[in-house]
Design a protein around this motif. Structure first.
Motif, PDB file in Angstrom:
ATOM      1  N   PHE A  23       0.841  -1.201   0.000  1.00 23.27           N
ATOM      2  CA  PHE A  23       0.000   0.000   0.000  1.00 23.27           C
ATOM      3  C   PHE A  23       0.878   1.254   0.000  1.00 23.27           C
ATOM      4  O   PHE A  23       0.585   2.233  -0.689  1.00 23.27           O
ATOM      5  CB  PHE A  23      -0.929   0.023   1.219  1.00 23.27           C
ATOM      6  CG  PHE A  23      -1.941  -1.085   1.255  1.00 23.27           C
ATOM      7  CD1 PHE A  23      -2.284  -1.774   0.104  1.00 23.27           C
ATOM      8  CD2 PHE A  23      -2.556  -1.453   2.444  1.00 23.27           C
ATOM      9  CE1 PHE A  23      -3.227  -2.803   0.134  1.00 23.27           C
ATOM     10  CE2 PHE A  23      -3.497  -2.472   2.490  1.00 23.27           C
ATOM     11  CZ  PHE A  23      -3.832  -3.156   1.343  1.00 23.27           C
ATOM     12  N   ASP A  24       1.959   1.207   0.805  1.00 23.04           N
ATOM     13  CA  ASP A  24       2.881   2.355   0.864  1.00 23.04           C
ATOM     14  C   ASP A  24       3.499   2.618  -0.502  1.00 23.04           C
ATOM     15  O   ASP A  24       3.600   3.775  -0.942  1.00 23.04           O
ATOM     16  CB  ASP A  24       3.995   2.099   1.886  1.00 23.04           C
ATOM     17  CG  ASP A  24       3.483   2.110   3.323  1.00 23.04           C
ATOM     18  OD1 ASP A  24       2.368   2.610   3.551  1.00 23.04           O
ATOM     19  OD2 ASP A  24       4.221   1.613   4.208  1.00 23.04           O
ATOM     20  N   ARG A  25       3.932   1.562  -1.190  1.00 20.43           N
ATOM     21  CA  ARG A  25       4.539   1.706  -2.517  1.00 20.43           C
ATOM     22  C   ARG A  25       3.556   2.318  -3.508  1.00 20.43           C
ATOM     23  O   ARG A  25       3.901   3.214  -4.280  1.00 20.43           O
ATOM     24  CB  ARG A  25       4.986   0.346  -3.057  1.00 20.43           C
ATOM     25  CG  ARG A  25       6.222  -0.236  -2.405  1.00 20.43           C
ATOM     26  CD  ARG A  25       6.555  -1.576  -3.018  1.00 20.43           C
ATOM     27  NE  ARG A  25       6.787  -1.452  -4.454  1.00 20.43           N
ATOM     28  CZ  ARG A  25       6.471  -2.376  -5.353  1.00 20.43           C
ATOM     29  NH1 ARG A  25       5.869  -3.487  -4.983  1.00 20.43           N
ATOM     30  NH2 ARG A  25       6.750  -2.193  -6.623  1.00 20.43           N
ATOM     31  N   LEU A  26       2.316   1.835  -3.452  1.00 19.62           N
ATOM     32  CA  LEU A  26       1.306   2.329  -4.380  1.00 19.62           C
ATOM     33  C   LEU A  26       0.996   3.793  -4.122  1.00 19.62           C
ATOM     34  O   LEU A  26       0.923   4.604  -5.053  1.00 19.62           O
ATOM     35  CB  LEU A  26       0.032   1.485  -4.256  1.00 19.62           C
ATOM     36  CG  LEU A  26      -1.145   1.898  -5.143  1.00 19.62           C
ATOM     37  CD1 LEU A  26      -0.758   1.893  -6.617  1.00 19.62           C
ATOM     38  CD2 LEU A  26      -2.347   0.977  -4.896  1.00 19.62           C
ATOM     39  N   GLU A  27       0.831   4.155  -2.854  1.00 17.31           N
ATOM     40  CA  GLU A  27       0.527   5.545  -2.521  1.00 17.31           C
ATOM     41  C   GLU A  27       1.682   6.469  -2.899  1.00 17.31           C
ATOM     42  O   GLU A  27       1.469   7.563  -3.436  1.00 17.31           O
ATOM     43  CB  GLU A  27       0.229   5.678  -1.030  1.00 17.31           C
ATOM     44  CG  GLU A  27      -0.160   7.097  -0.627  1.00 17.31           C
ATOM     45  CD  GLU A  27      -0.580   7.207   0.820  1.00 17.31           C
ATOM     46  OE1 GLU A  27      -0.931   8.321   1.248  1.00 17.31           O
ATOM     47  OE2 GLU A  27      -0.554   6.173   1.534  1.00 17.31           O
ATOM     48  N   GLU A  28       2.911   6.026  -2.646  1.00 17.90           N
ATOM     49  CA  GLU A  28       4.072   6.834  -2.993  1.00 17.90           C
ATOM     50  C   GLU A  28       4.144   7.079  -4.500  1.00 17.90           C
ATOM     51  O   GLU A  28       4.399   8.195  -4.957  1.00 17.90           O
ATOM     52  CB  GLU A  28       5.355   6.134  -2.526  1.00 17.90           C
ATOM     53  CG  GLU A  28       6.627   6.900  -2.858  1.00 17.90           C
ATOM     54  CD  GLU A  28       7.889   6.137  -2.478  1.00 17.90           C
ATOM     55  OE1 GLU A  28       8.992   6.640  -2.755  1.00 17.90           O
ATOM     56  OE2 GLU A  28       7.767   5.028  -1.905  1.00 17.90           O
ATOM     57  N   LEU A  29       3.882   6.026  -5.287  1.00 22.26           N
ATOM     58  CA  LEU A  29       3.913   6.186  -6.742  1.00 22.26           C
ATOM     59  C   LEU A  29       2.810   7.123  -7.207  1.00 22.26           C
ATOM     60  O   LEU A  29       3.037   7.980  -8.076  1.00 22.26           O
ATOM     61  CB  LEU A  29       3.763   4.817  -7.419  1.00 22.26           C
ATOM     62  CG  LEU A  29       3.723   4.841  -8.954  1.00 22.26           C
ATOM     63  CD1 LEU A  29       4.991   5.454  -9.530  1.00 22.26           C
ATOM     64  CD2 LEU A  29       3.502   3.435  -9.504  1.00 22.26           C
ATOM     65  N   ALA A  30       1.613   6.982  -6.649  1.00 20.13           N
ATOM     66  CA  ALA A  30       0.488   7.836  -7.043  1.00 20.13           C
ATOM     67  C   ALA A  30       0.815   9.306  -6.789  1.00 20.13           C
ATOM     68  O   ALA A  30       0.553  10.169  -7.634  1.00 20.13           O
ATOM     69  CB  ALA A  30      -0.773   7.431  -6.281  1.00 20.13           C
ATOM     70  N   ARG A  31       1.407   9.587  -5.648  1.00 20.33           N
ATOM     71  CA  ARG A  31       1.741  10.976  -5.329  1.00 20.33           C
ATOM     72  C   ARG A  31       2.884  11.485  -6.212  1.00 20.33           C
ATOM     73  O   ARG A  31       2.910  12.662  -6.570  1.00 20.33           O
ATOM     74  CB  ARG A  31       2.087  11.103  -3.844  1.00 20.33           C
ATOM     75  CG  ARG A  31       0.900  10.765  -2.934  1.00 20.33           C
ATOM     76  CD  ARG A  31       1.117  11.185  -1.505  1.00 20.33           C
ATOM     77  NE  ARG A  31       0.007  10.761  -0.661  1.00 20.33           N
ATOM     78  CZ  ARG A  31      -1.184  11.360  -0.610  1.00 20.33           C
ATOM     79  NH1 ARG A  31      -1.420  12.402  -1.384  1.00 20.33           N
ATOM     80  NH2 ARG A  31      -2.149  10.906   0.186  1.00 20.33           N
ATOM     81  N   ARG A  32       3.818  10.605  -6.563  1.00 22.03           N
ATOM     82  CA  ARG A  32       4.919  11.027  -7.425  1.00 22.03           C
ATOM     83  C   ARG A  32       4.424  11.338  -8.837  1.00 22.03           C
ATOM     84  O   ARG A  32       4.809  12.338  -9.431  1.00 22.03           O
ATOM     85  CB  ARG A  32       5.985   9.922  -7.484  1.00 22.03           C
ATOM     86  CG  ARG A  32       7.254  10.369  -8.220  1.00 22.03           C
ATOM     87  CD  ARG A  32       8.354   9.353  -8.130  1.00 22.03           C
ATOM     88  NE  ARG A  32       8.125   8.233  -9.023  1.00 22.03           N
ATOM     89  CZ  ARG A  32       8.035   6.969  -8.647  1.00 22.03           C
ATOM     90  NH1 ARG A  32       8.143   6.663  -7.358  1.00 22.03           N
ATOM     91  NH2 ARG A  32       7.856   6.002  -9.514  1.00 22.03           N
ATOM     92  N   VAL A  33       3.556  10.478  -9.353  1.00 20.83           N
ATOM     93  CA  VAL A  33       3.000  10.727 -10.691  1.00 20.83           C
ATOM     94  C   VAL A  33       2.192  12.017 -10.687  1.00 20.83           C
ATOM     95  O   VAL A  33       2.283  12.828 -11.609  1.00 20.83           O
ATOM     96  CB  VAL A  33       2.124   9.542 -11.150  1.00 20.83           C
ATOM     97  CG1 VAL A  33       1.406   9.878 -12.461  1.00 20.83           C
ATOM     98  CG2 VAL A  33       2.971   8.285 -11.343  1.00 20.83           C
ATOM     99  N   ASN A  34       1.421  12.221  -9.628  1.00 21.54           N
ATOM    100  CA  ASN A  34       0.615  13.432  -9.532  1.00 21.54           C
ATOM    101  C   ASN A  34       1.482  14.687  -9.527  1.00 21.54           C
ATOM    102  O   ASN A  34       1.143  15.702 -10.137  1.00 21.54           O
ATOM    103  CB  ASN A  34      -0.242  13.394  -8.265  1.00 21.54           C
ATOM    104  CG  ASN A  34      -1.248  14.513  -8.203  1.00 21.54           C
ATOM    105  OD1 ASN A  34      -2.097  14.656  -9.071  1.00 21.54           O
ATOM    106  ND2 ASN A  34      -1.151  15.342  -7.179  1.00 21.54           N
TER     107      ASN A  34
END
Length: 249
Positions: A214-225
């Motif tokens: 979940f942490d990896r997914l959230e981190e990627l989502a925020r980076r892409v954003n």
């Protein structure tokens, strides 16, 4: 006082063991594989979005360079004004703009392998036939580059428009998944006596692994954003430079 018989001792021992089994029933370890699989699926979705945006922006930047690096001599007899008019009309024509299929611009556009069936295109094709074939093909290829740039820009616009919604959906899903995982962990702790030590530890290991995903997914989502604004600016810069460069030919 009589001593208990071996038989009565055996019955008593069986009773005690029965109570012990009642306290630890050996529940199966918690299963979080479906959540992890969905996390990986959404992670792949964001990676694909990030990669497609990166490659698309790089390509429009490359197309811009190709257009202005074309080996074209704009000296007479090259039809410079007609070329500029056609190129500007092409790059600014909306991709959804409808053109009469049997119109002369549409027929010439199809013949030349472009989608921008703009009014000055037939006259440009005629004028270019006065040039040697290599010069004519270089000019037509430049128009094809502008046409591709226009299409790519429209596709990136759509992707950038969809991206915030996709990212928000991912973040919303992560928040809900975290809440479900906390509930699972709380229930695991509440029923701790019903698990063997090994199964309890395996359950906790699975929960920790899911939380890391979940942490990896959230981190990627925020980076892409965080990259969306920069990519929008890069696309706008390409288009501004192209418009200005065509007008200054």
């Amino acid at each position: 006082m009589s001593r208990p018989s071996l038989k009565s001792l055996g019955l008593a021992l069986s009773f005690v063991l029965g109570l012990s089994c009642g306290r630890t029933t050996g529940l199966a370890p918690v299963e979080v594989a479906p959540q992890v699989e969905r996390t990986q699926s959404r992670l792949n979705q964001l990676v694909e979005l990030e990669n497609s945006l990166s490659s698309a922006i790089l390509e429009v930047e490359s197309l811009e360079t190709r257009f202005f690096d074309a080996k074209i001599s704009y000296e007479d007899p090259f039809p410079k004004d007609l070329f500029k008019h056609t190129a500007m009309a092409c790059v600014t024509q909306a991709v959804w703009e409808e053109v009469e299929p049997e119109s002369e611009p549409a027929i010439v556009a199809d013949k030349l392998g472009v989608k921008c069936a703009v009014p000055p295109l037939p006259a440009l094709e005629t004028a270019l036939y006065e040039l040697p074939p290599p010069e004519r093909e270089e000019a037509l290829d430049a128009i094809r580059v502008v046409d591709k740039l226009r299409h790519n820009k429209a596709e990136i616009d759509q992707a950038l428009l969809r991206a915030p919604r996709v990212i928000q959906e991912v973040l919303t899903w992560v928040a809900a998944a975290r809440a479900d995982l906390r509930q699972t962990e709380n229930e695991l702790n509440r029923r701790r006596p019903e698990y063997t030590d090994d199964d309890f530890e395996l359950s906790m290991t699975r929960i920790r692994a899911a939380r890391e995903e979940f942490d990896r997914l959230e981190e990627l989502a925020r980076r892409v954003n965080a990259t969306l604004e920069n990519r929008t600016e890069r696309l706008e810069r390409v288009m501004r430079t192209t418009y200005r460069g065509i007008s200054l030919l």
